[in-house]
Design an enzyme around this catalytic site. Structure first.
Site, PDB file in Angstrom:
ATOM      1  N   SER A  10       1.477   5.637  -2.294  1.00 43.81           N
ATOM      2  CA  SER A  10       1.016   4.252  -2.162  1.00 43.81           C
ATOM      3  C   SER A  10       0.144   4.178  -0.923  1.00 43.81           C
ATOM      4  O   SER A  10       0.228   5.054  -0.045  1.00 43.81           O
ATOM      5  CB  SER A  10       2.235   3.342  -1.982  1.00 43.81           C
ATOM      6  OG  SER A  10       1.857   2.064  -1.520  1.00 43.81           O
ATOM      7  N   TYR A  23      10.541   1.008   1.463  1.00 40.14           N
ATOM      8  CA  TYR A  23       9.411   1.442   0.641  1.00 40.14           C
ATOM      9  C   TYR A  23       8.412   2.240   1.486  1.00 40.14           C
ATOM     10  O   TYR A  23       7.980   3.330   1.092  1.00 40.14           O
ATOM     11  CB  TYR A  23       8.742   0.195   0.026  1.00 40.14           C
ATOM     12  CG  TYR A  23       7.698   0.474  -1.015  1.00 40.14           C
ATOM     13  CD1 TYR A  23       8.056   0.717  -2.341  1.00 40.14           C
ATOM     14  CD2 TYR A  23       6.335   0.478  -0.696  1.00 40.14           C
ATOM     15  CE1 TYR A  23       7.097   0.958  -3.307  1.00 40.14           C
ATOM     16  CE2 TYR A  23       5.373   0.725  -1.657  1.00 40.14           C
ATOM     17  CZ  TYR A  23       5.752   0.956  -2.965  1.00 40.14           C
ATOM     18  OH  TYR A  23       4.797   1.193  -3.923  1.00 40.14           O
TER      19      TYR A  23
END
Ligand code: NAD
Length: 256
Positions: A138, A151
């Site tokens: 990401s 995350y």
């Protein structure tokens, strides 16, 4: 281009994983789809993919929060030439309030699962002298945002795991790379919109432009086809010497 290659894509009954699986199938690869559910519609996805693209496709249920399940997925598939670690979940909360079970689940699904699948897939790749490991990280693997501690930690972790796998496989026909998407409109992102709308008090379109895509200079979502196409590129001969690196598909987010 990828005829005769078997790809496993974790977390691929929706969103980016399914998009990656479709692009790999279009390129001729046989595909193993996965998620933790075991419904008729999951198996139907694989049957449709096989019929549409003239490839072999299977759906194998396995829970990527469980290390033994991760390894069993690779075994049940009969190994793989292309491994795409995509399964992922998100939770948004400040560090003090962050539920411990959410932290554990995010680290397990978004990071540890890739350790287990890579460990299980590597022996076969080494035997055949060819392998492609593509980890869907990401923009949050390269930069942080508040309230996404687990995350961001997991995605930075998977970038580190990618580099280590690349070094351990260098010169053996096996590459490991991470794709770092910015915002891609999928169920994971869709689920964040109502929360963001509550915070801003603004309508959906304004919230998307001003909040969700605030850090994405293109002001456009990336697409699952673009992430899939980047995966196919990493499996192509042009990418034989691309290993241990990240490729951003983020509309300029990490250039800021
Ligand atoms: P999604 O929710 O549409 O897909 C997530 C997939 O993971 C689903 O198939 C889900 O069933 C599967 N999954 C969840 N828990 C699992 C488990 N325990 N075992 C097996 N499978 C499980 O989300 P998405 O947006 O397509 O995200 C896919 C990946 O891309 C994630 O790793 C995410 O972090 C990453 N990513 C997404 C975006 C984005 O904007 N959508 C941006 C950057 C990175």
């Amino acid at each position: 281009m990828l005829q005769g290659k078997r790809a496993i894509v974790t977390g691929s009954n929706s969103g980016i994983g399914l998009g990656v699986a479709v692009e790999l199938a279009k390129a001729g690869a046989d595909v193993v789809l996965n998620s933790f559910t075991d419904r008729d519609e999951d198996h139907a996805l694989a049957a449709n993919l096989a019929a549409s693209h003239g490839i072999k496709a299977r759906y194998i249920a396995a829970d990527m929060s469980n290390g033994a399940d991760c390894r069993a997925l690779v075994e049940k598939a009969g190994g793989c030439d292309i491994l795409v670690n995509n399964a992922g979940i998100q939770h948004v909360a400040g560090i003090e309030e962050f539920p411990v079970e959410k932290w554990d689940a995010i680290l397990a699904i978004n990071l540890s699962s890739a350790f287990h699948t890579i460990a299980a897939a590597l022996p076969g790749m080494r035997e055949r002298g060819w392998g492609r490991i593509v980890n869907i990280a990401s923009a949050h693997g390269l930069t942080a945002s508040p309230y996404k501690s687990a995350y961001v930690a997991a995605k930075h972790g998977i970038v580190g795991l990618t580099k280590t796998a690349a070094l351990e496989c260098a010169g053996q026909g096996i590459t490991a790379n991470a794709i770092c998407p910015g915002y891609v409109l999928t169920p994971l992102v869709e689920a964040q919109i109502p929360d963001q709308m509550k915070k801003t008090g603004k309508d959906r379109e304004t919230t998307i432009r001003e909040v969700m895509l605030d850090r994405q200079p293109s002001k456009q979502f990336a697409t699952v086809e673009q992430v899939g196409g980047t995966t196919v590129f990493l499996c192509s001969p042009a990418a034989d010497q691309i290993t241990g690196t990240t490729i951003s598909v983020d509309g300029g987010w990490t250039a800021l």
